[in-house]
Design a protein around this motif. Structure first.
Motif, mmCIF file in Angstrom:
data_model
loop_
_atom_site.group_PDB
_atom_site.id
_atom_site.type_symbol
_atom_site.label_atom_id
_atom_site.label_comp_id
_atom_site.label_asym_id
_atom_site.label_seq_id
_atom_site.Cartn_x
_atom_site.Cartn_y
_atom_site.Cartn_z
ATOM 1 N N GLY A 128 1.013 -1.143 -0.132
ATOM 2 C CA GLY A 128 -0.111 0.360 0.392
ATOM 3 C C GLY A 128 1.075 1.200 0.005
ATOM 4 O O GLY A 128 0.643 2.543 -0.524
ATOM 5 N N GLY A 129 1.318 1.227 0.984
ATOM 6 C CA GLY A 129 3.097 2.171 0.719
ATOM 7 C C GLY A 129 3.604 2.547 -0.791
ATOM 8 O O GLY A 129 3.616 3.938 -1.297
ATOM 9 N N PHE A 130 3.883 1.650 -1.882
ATOM 10 C CA PHE A 130 4.010 1.787 -2.947
ATOM 11 C C PHE A 130 3.972 1.853 -3.122
ATOM 12 O O PHE A 130 3.976 3.163 -4.423
ATOM 13 N N ILE A 131 2.615 1.866 -3.565
ATOM 14 C CA ILE A 131 0.906 2.224 -4.316
ATOM 15 C C ILE A 131 1.064 3.156 -3.925
ATOM 16 O O ILE A 131 0.769 4.735 -5.355
ATOM 17 N N ALA A 132 0.851 4.065 -2.936
ATOM 18 C CA ALA A 132 0.662 5.585 -2.847
ATOM 19 C C ALA A 132 1.303 6.438 -3.263
ATOM 20 O O ALA A 132 0.844 7.272 -3.323
ATOM 21 N N ASP A 133 2.533 5.691 -3.311
ATOM 22 C CA ASP A 133 3.603 6.693 -3.404
ATOM 23 C C ASP A 133 3.813 6.860 -4.964
ATOM 24 O O ASP A 133 4.763 7.878 -5.404
ATOM 25 N N THR A 142 -8.954 4.992 -5.100
ATOM 26 C CA THR A 142 -9.715 4.083 -6.270
ATOM 27 C C THR A 142 -9.649 3.043 -6.073
ATOM 28 O O THR A 142 -9.950 1.540 -6.073
ATOM 29 N N PHE A 143 -8.087 2.631 -6.668
ATOM 30 C CA PHE A 143 -7.307 1.100 -6.087
ATOM 31 C C PHE A 143 -7.758 0.926 -4.552
ATOM 32 O O PHE A 143 -7.871 -0.927 -5.167
ATOM 33 N N GLY A 144 -7.374 1.371 -3.545
ATOM 34 C CA GLY A 144 -7.767 0.051 -2.627
ATOM 35 C C GLY A 144 -9.150 0.642 -1.582
ATOM 36 O O GLY A 144 -9.442 -1.132 -1.919
ATOM 37 N N ALA A 145 -10.475 1.472 -2.707
ATOM 38 C CA ALA A 145 -11.068 0.981 -2.332
ATOM 39 C C ALA A 145 -12.153 -0.686 -3.167
ATOM 40 O O ALA A 145 -12.798 -1.314 -2.947
ATOM 41 N N THR A 146 -11.389 -0.605 -4.698
ATOM 42 C CA THR A 146 -11.865 -1.321 -5.568
ATOM 43 C C THR A 146 -10.781 -3.067 -5.489
ATOM 44 O O THR A 146 -11.742 -4.100 -5.229
ATOM 45 N N ILE A 147 -9.767 -2.399 -4.353
ATOM 46 C CA ILE A 147 -8.963 -4.214 -4.092
ATOM 47 C C ILE A 147 -9.798 -4.524 -3.058
ATOM 48 O O ILE A 147 -9.659 -5.976 -2.567
ATOM 49 N N LEU A 177 -4.386 -9.282 3.011
ATOM 50 C CA LEU A 177 -3.267 -8.250 2.269
ATOM 51 C C LEU A 177 -4.149 -7.296 2.138
ATOM 52 O O LEU A 177 -3.507 -6.445 1.625
ATOM 53 N N THR A 178 -5.773 -7.527 0.714
ATOM 54 C CA THR A 178 -5.846 -6.258 0.320
ATOM 55 C C THR A 178 -6.520 -5.458 1.189
ATOM 56 O O THR A 178 -6.611 -4.339 1.319
ATOM 57 N N GLY A 179 -6.612 -5.874 2.143
ATOM 58 C CA GLY A 179 -7.433 -4.565 3.524
ATOM 59 C C GLY A 179 -6.091 -3.488 4.093
ATOM 60 O O GLY A 179 -6.355 -3.291 3.868
ATOM 61 N N GLY A 180 -5.016 -4.613 3.902
ATOM 62 C CA GLY A 180 -3.325 -4.126 4.182
ATOM 63 C C GLY A 180 -3.082 -2.771 3.595
ATOM 64 O O GLY A 180 -2.713 -1.702 3.853
ATOM 65 N N ILE A 181 -3.563 -3.270 2.161
ATOM 66 C CA ILE A 181 -3.078 -2.351 0.813
ATOM 67 C C ILE A 181 -3.723 -0.821 1.166
ATOM 68 O O ILE A 181 -3.962 -0.059 1.530
ATOM 69 N N ALA A 182 -5.652 -1.664 1.258
ATOM 70 C CA ALA A 182 -6.577 0.101 1.056
ATOM 71 C C ALA A 182 -6.506 0.704 2.410
ATOM 72 O O ALA A 182 -7.042 1.644 2.505
ATOM 73 N N THR A 183 -5.826 0.059 4.021
ATOM 74 C CA THR A 183 -5.734 0.645 4.981
ATOM 75 C C THR A 183 -4.945 1.664 4.867
ATOM 76 O O THR A 183 -4.908 3.096 5.151
ATOM 77 N N VAL A 184 -3.207 0.986 4.184
ATOM 78 C CA VAL A 184 -2.450 2.736 4.242
ATOM 79 C C VAL A 184 -2.396 3.704 3.604
ATOM 80 O O VAL A 184 -2.304 4.857 3.342
#
Length: 268
Positions: A128-133, A142-147, A177-184
């Protein structure tokens, strides 16, 4: 560090209780909390360096918290936080009761949720940190809500038949895994939505809103599962996560904070 603690405290505690029993297990958990307090007691705070000019008068803590809510656009952000997390919390609130009703042992639940689930959440936090950056904030949310909605759907197969421990590990691991991405991703956006001079107070308001939203979702999950059954409950929760994600993306502020003629400490 927080998630590593969840891994060992979650899986480790349940595995320990299964071996030594509830009373001894809880006593050892309390002992662990006492040990964790020792570094705090030994910590020495260094005084702030002296300032040559007197600092301007600051409003009280409660006034600072309240001033964030009155900031133009803040209500939109607070509503975004609620709808983004509510469906996910509604789903996750019934995971442990489901595994208990599926007759899985304490040790198995500890391994599935505490070790595999929280471990996958730790990996998701890094992703999630990698994606947000690397994406714009709107693209990232949008990606976080979807996943997050997709991950919640992996709970549905757990309700259709009694899963093996291996199957449950995979399904729970993917959701965490998906929840951790979305939360960060969400927490990264929350840092952006703090006023520069009041970051601590503002983040307190935002984080407390997330806690209230997830707490409400977890509380209502029992009523939902009792009414709809486990399968219906998780389908309903995923539908709410999808709807909440769509609303969250539409609420996403194009600029923050909005310019207020009475404020001098806002981001452009």
């Amino acid at each position: 560090g927080y998630r590593v603690g969840m891994v060992f405290g979650g899986a480790g505690a349940l595995a320990l209780i299964e071996v030594v029993g509830w009373s001894a297990g809880m006593a050892l958990c309390v002992a662990g909390l006492v040990v964790a307090l020792l570094p705090v007691l030994w910590t020495v705070e260094h005084p702030r360096s002296a300032v040559t000019a007197p600092a301007p008068a600051e409003p009280s803590g409660l006034a600072t918290l309240a001033s964030y809510v009155r900031t133009p656009g803040a209500g939109r952000i607070l509503l975004l936080l609620v709808v983004y997390k509510f469906g996910d919390a509604l789903a996750s609130g019934m995971l442990r009761p489901l595994l208990v009703d599926q007759k899985l042992s304490m040790g198995e639940i500890g391994m599935i949720v505490g070790f595999v689930g929280f471990g996958a959440g730790l990996v998701g936090a890094f992703i999630g940190g990698f994606i947000a950056d690397r994406l714009t904030r709107r693209q990232a949310i949008t990606f976080g809500a979807t996943i997050q909605a997709v991950g919640g759907a992996f709970y549905i197969p757990l309700t259709l038949e009694v899963p093996t421990s291996y199957t449950a590990m995979w399904l729970v691991g993917i959701e965490h895994l998906t929840g951790g991405i979305a939360t960060v991703i969400l927490f990264t956006c929350m840092m952006d939505w703090c006023r520069p001079r009041h970051t601590g107070a503002d983040y307190t308001v935002l984080a407390s809103t997330v806690v209230l939203a997830t707490g409400a979702g977890s509380t209502l999950s029992g009523f939902s599962a009792s009414t709809l059954g486990y399968t219906g409950h998780f389908v309903f929760a995923v539908a709410l996560a999808i709807a909440g994600g769509i609303v969250a993306v539409r609420l996403f502020p194009t600029s923050w904070p909005a310019r207020d003629s009475n404020s001098t400490d806002m981001l452009e």
